[in-house]
Motif scaffolding. Sequence first.
Motif, PDB file in Angstrom:
ATOM      1  N   LEU A  21     -23.991   3.013 -18.899  1.00 35.53           N
ATOM      2  CA  LEU A  21     -22.565   2.274 -19.078  1.00 35.53           C
ATOM      3  C   LEU A  21     -21.429   3.183 -19.529  1.00 35.53           C
ATOM      4  CD1 LEU A  21     -24.233  -0.568 -21.193  1.00 35.53           C
ATOM      5  CD2 LEU A  21     -23.638  -0.637 -19.001  1.00 35.53           C
ATOM      6  N   GLY A  22     -21.815   4.326 -20.080  1.00 32.90           N
ATOM      7  CA  GLY A  22     -20.606   5.167 -20.475  1.00 32.90           C
ATOM      8  C   GLY A  22     -19.780   5.637 -19.230  1.00 32.90           C
ATOM      9  N   TRP A  23     -20.459   5.491 -18.194  1.00 29.81           N
ATOM     10  CA  TRP A  23     -19.764   5.983 -16.667  1.00 29.81           C
ATOM     11  C   TRP A  23     -18.822   4.763 -16.186  1.00 29.81           C
ATOM     12  CZ3 TRP A  23     -20.052  10.287 -13.349  1.00 29.81           C
ATOM     13  CH2 TRP A  23     -20.861  11.294 -13.661  1.00 29.81           C
ATOM     14  N   VAL A  24     -19.021   3.586 -16.633  1.00 29.88           N
ATOM     15  CA  VAL A  24     -18.258   2.318 -16.049  1.00 29.88           C
ATOM     16  C   VAL A  24     -17.507   1.528 -17.072  1.00 29.88           C
ATOM     17  CG1 VAL A  24     -19.501   2.237 -13.643  1.00 29.88           C
ATOM     18  CG2 VAL A  24     -20.284   0.948 -16.063  1.00 29.88           C
ATOM     19  N   ARG A  25     -17.563   1.888 -18.355  1.00 29.45           N
ATOM     20  CA  ARG A  25     -17.096   1.550 -19.463  1.00 29.45           C
ATOM     21  C   ARG A  25     -16.379   2.400 -20.330  1.00 29.45           C
ATOM     22  NH1 ARG A  25     -20.691  -3.039 -19.745  1.00 29.45           N
ATOM     23  NH2 ARG A  25     -20.984  -3.449 -17.715  1.00 29.45           N
ATOM     24  N   PRO A  26     -15.125   2.027 -21.004  1.00 26.91           N
ATOM     25  CA  PRO A  26     -14.722   3.160 -21.831  1.00 26.91           C
ATOM     26  C   PRO A  26     -15.585   3.759 -22.886  1.00 26.91           C
ATOM     27  CG  PRO A  26     -13.330   1.029 -22.015  1.00 26.91           C
ATOM     28  CD  PRO A  26     -14.729   0.796 -21.282  1.00 26.91           C
ATOM     29  N   ILE A  27     -15.458   5.082 -23.251  1.00 29.61           N
ATOM     30  CA  ILE A  27     -16.631   5.874 -23.805  1.00 29.61           C
ATOM     31  C   ILE A  27     -16.850   5.211 -25.041  1.00 29.61           C
ATOM     32  CG2 ILE A  27     -17.386   8.081 -24.676  1.00 29.61           C
ATOM     33  CD1 ILE A  27     -16.060   9.284 -22.373  1.00 29.61           C
ATOM     34  N   SER A  28     -15.595   4.930 -25.796  1.00 32.54           N
ATOM     35  CA  SER A  28     -15.410   4.251 -26.992  1.00 32.54           C
ATOM     36  C   SER A  28     -16.363   3.202 -27.250  1.00 32.54           C
ATOM     37  CB  SER A  28     -14.169   3.928 -27.506  1.00 32.54           C
ATOM     38  OG  SER A  28     -13.788   2.942 -26.456  1.00 32.54           O
ATOM     39  N   SER A  29     -16.747   2.325 -25.978  1.00 27.25           N
ATOM     40  CA  SER A  29     -17.794   1.175 -26.081  1.00 27.25           C
ATOM     41  C   SER A  29     -19.127   1.560 -26.416  1.00 27.25           C
ATOM     42  CB  SER A  29     -17.526   0.335 -24.900  1.00 27.25           C
ATOM     43  OG  SER A  29     -18.055   0.955 -23.660  1.00 27.25           O
ATOM     44  N   THR A  30     -19.329   2.912 -26.199  1.00 31.25           N
ATOM     45  CA  THR A  30     -20.944   3.172 -26.331  1.00 31.25           C
ATOM     46  C   THR A  30     -21.091   3.742 -27.871  1.00 31.25           C
ATOM     47  OG1 THR A  30     -20.689   5.709 -25.870  1.00 31.25           O
ATOM     48  CG2 THR A  30     -20.885   4.097 -23.860  1.00 31.25           C
ATOM     49  N   LEU A  31     -20.035   4.043 -28.629  1.00 31.45           N
ATOM     50  CA  LEU A  31     -20.193   4.579 -29.907  1.00 31.45           C
ATOM     51  C   LEU A  31     -21.002   3.679 -30.939  1.00 31.45           C
ATOM     52  CD1 LEU A  31     -16.803   5.963 -30.616  1.00 31.45           C
ATOM     53  CD2 LEU A  31     -18.818   7.121 -29.415  1.00 31.45           C
ATOM     54  N   LYS A  32     -21.150   2.485 -31.011  1.00 27.79           N
ATOM     55  CA  LYS A  32     -21.770   1.468 -31.724  1.00 27.79           C
ATOM     56  C   LYS A  32     -23.218   1.471 -31.502  1.00 27.79           C
ATOM     57  CE  LYS A  32     -20.903  -2.626 -29.244  1.00 27.79           C
ATOM     58  NZ  LYS A  32     -20.174  -4.286 -29.359  1.00 27.79           N
ATOM     59  N   TYR A  33     -23.744   1.630 -30.150  1.00 28.85           N
ATOM     60  CA  TYR A  33     -24.910   1.600 -29.675  1.00 28.85           C
ATOM     61  C   TYR A  33     -25.645   2.743 -30.081  1.00 28.85           C
ATOM     62  CZ  TYR A  33     -23.881  -2.733 -27.062  1.00 28.85           C
ATOM     63  OH  TYR A  33     -23.566  -3.929 -26.869  1.00 28.85           O
ATOM     64  N   HIS A  34     -25.104   3.912 -29.991  1.00 28.52           N
ATOM     65  CA  HIS A  34     -25.389   5.147 -30.341  1.00 28.52           C
ATOM     66  C   HIS A  34     -25.602   5.399 -31.790  1.00 28.52           C
ATOM     67  CE1 HIS A  34     -25.604   6.977 -26.367  1.00 28.52           C
ATOM     68  NE2 HIS A  34     -24.247   6.852 -26.343  1.00 28.52           N
ATOM     69  N   GLN A  35     -24.549   4.857 -32.628  1.00 31.41           N
ATOM     70  CA  GLN A  35     -24.840   4.743 -34.233  1.00 31.41           C
ATOM     71  C   GLN A  35     -25.897   3.868 -34.647  1.00 31.41           C
ATOM     72  OE1 GLN A  35     -23.243   6.516 -36.449  1.00 31.41           O
ATOM     73  NE2 GLN A  35     -24.054   5.188 -38.128  1.00 31.41           N
ATOM     74  N   ARG A  36     -26.146   2.562 -33.854  1.00 32.82           N
ATOM     75  CA  ARG A  36     -27.373   1.823 -33.912  1.00 32.82           C
ATOM     76  C   ARG A  36     -28.958   2.456 -33.765  1.00 32.82           C
ATOM     77  NH1 ARG A  36     -28.238  -3.529 -30.630  1.00 32.82           N
ATOM     78  NH2 ARG A  36     -30.733  -3.704 -30.694  1.00 32.82           N
ATOM     79  N   ALA A  37     -28.650   3.372 -32.477  1.00 35.04           N
ATOM     80  CA  ALA A  37     -29.855   3.889 -32.509  1.00 35.04           C
ATOM     81  C   ALA A  37     -30.139   4.986 -33.461  1.00 35.04           C
ATOM     82  CB  ALA A  37     -29.821   4.609 -31.108  1.00 35.04           C
ATOM     83  N   TYR A  38     -29.184   5.764 -33.786  1.00 32.81           N
ATOM     84  CA  TYR A  38     -29.162   6.682 -35.148  1.00 32.81           C
ATOM     85  C   TYR A  38     -29.936   6.004 -36.212  1.00 32.81           C
ATOM     86  CZ  TYR A  38     -27.910   9.180 -39.368  1.00 32.81           C
ATOM     87  OH  TYR A  38     -27.900   9.718 -40.559  1.00 32.81           O
ATOM     88  N   GLU A  39     -29.440   4.816 -36.626  1.00 27.51           N
ATOM     89  CA  GLU A  39     -29.868   4.144 -37.799  1.00 27.51           C
ATOM     90  C   GLU A  39     -31.285   3.645 -37.772  1.00 27.51           C
ATOM     91  OE1 GLU A  39     -26.774   1.025 -38.308  1.00 27.51           O
ATOM     92  OE2 GLU A  39     -25.215   2.558 -39.119  1.00 27.51           O
ATOM     93  N   SER A  40     -31.544   2.871 -36.150  1.00 30.32           N
ATOM     94  CA  SER A  40     -32.850   2.438 -36.195  1.00 30.32           C
ATOM     95  C   SER A  40     -33.911   3.541 -36.283  1.00 30.32           C
ATOM     96  CB  SER A  40     -32.837   1.934 -34.788  1.00 30.32           C
ATOM     97  OG  SER A  40     -32.065   0.482 -34.763  1.00 30.32           O
ATOM     98  N   GLY A  41     -33.451   4.969 -35.809  1.00 29.23           N
ATOM     99  CA  GLY A  41     -34.371   5.854 -35.591  1.00 29.23           C
ATOM    100  C   GLY A  41     -34.879   6.577 -37.165  1.00 29.23           C
TER     101      GLY A  41
END
Length: 440
Positions: A145-165
């Motif tokens: 998704l980082g290839w076809v959406r603004p990179i900023s839109s991926t930040l919340k999901y990576h933050q969520r992955a961090y918190e879940s991990g």
Amino acid sequence: ILSDFGVKLPTNRRMLRAKVWWTLKQIRGRYLPTEESVQNMPQVMDPQVSDQMELMQLAGTLAFSADKTYLYMLLCCESVKNIFVHGLTDTSAASIASFANILMHFYNDFKTSPQLAELAILIADRQQSKFNETQPLNTANHNVLGWVRPISSTLKYHQRAYESGIASGNVNGGMVGKLFCVQAQLFCCSITLPELEGKFREGVAEMRKMNQEFMAGCACIVWQVVLNLIGKSGNPGTTKLIGEAMDESIELYQQKMPTKVFYGPWKSMVLLFFGDFFAAAEDAMRRGDEFPKLAVGMMHGFEAVFRAIPLFIMARSDNAQRAKYKKEAMKLLRRVRTWVKKGCINLVGPHQLIEAEYAASQKNANLARSYFEMAISSFRKDNFHQFSGLSCELYSDFLSEIGDSKGSQIYLQGAIDDYRRWGAARKVDFLKHKVAHISG
């Protein structure tokens, strides 16, 4: 594991590639997941089948880590097929995200892969296990998704992955999310370099506290780039990645770098941004068409830009290798053109900048001017100070080449202003010395 599902592992690479192609064709024809089909799928209740499916997903991850590309692809394909045959498990979202990655970067399918990545996130939202949601969140966003959406839109999901991990004990998955989240911000418009330096300092300390030395090593490469740009590298040069975060002269030659795949893009960036075009072009030539097929985040899209620009600049120099530089640059330009045509919105402005340098190499001054000005306008509209600064700087150099000294000075000052907004203090000083030299 494959034999448990009635799949025979081919005995040689050629047969393995054929098996992957055939299995992929089957999935696209009969087993391609959709939101509707997933909603009607049962959860696997048989513990033996569930364990086998989860082991297959784990085996795929291990094959990926061992750089066994076709084995990884076969395991991913079979995992997706088993979802249709048996139902969903806690690792199904990861299987679908990995399959989306394969479709996008190995088969150039930019239409289906984002849909599958979104589906993987949807399944991850529904699953009970937080431990297993880190991989689909990271893979779906970083690799697809980082290839076809603004990179900023991926930040919340990576933050969520961090918190879940962290919450579930999947420390490695959480730290991957942390790394992706922080490095992506280098290409977002909402944060300055000094702010980002603080995030890297904090992130590396946390990774080391969690004994995640591999992730810390990767993060240190980007951290050192930031330190160089803001002038806190601790070394008198600009393009050497030596300082508080790392020492490339030791780590590279003793083969302690995390991976050359991760090191390469950032080295290309620092060479370009500090104007060592000869070294950047030589580095690009040495590495050739070395791009990872599957472990690709948007940074590798930007890497193509960082490599193409100095190659085109050197192609219009008096260097004896200029024809070879141009040939390699054209390969990269064609690659970027394809990505943009297929919907990679993050490369629209960078693509215009490469086209400007290509037009300059063709001695088409009017077309070069047009592309430079389009790139600058595009970057400034979105407040991408790093790229608007680079575009102004390169445009200034081009205008100087064709004798427009007034225009050159205007755009050089524009580059200084943009880099200052980004927080690249060392780059600002670098250009101020250039202005003083010109004035003198």
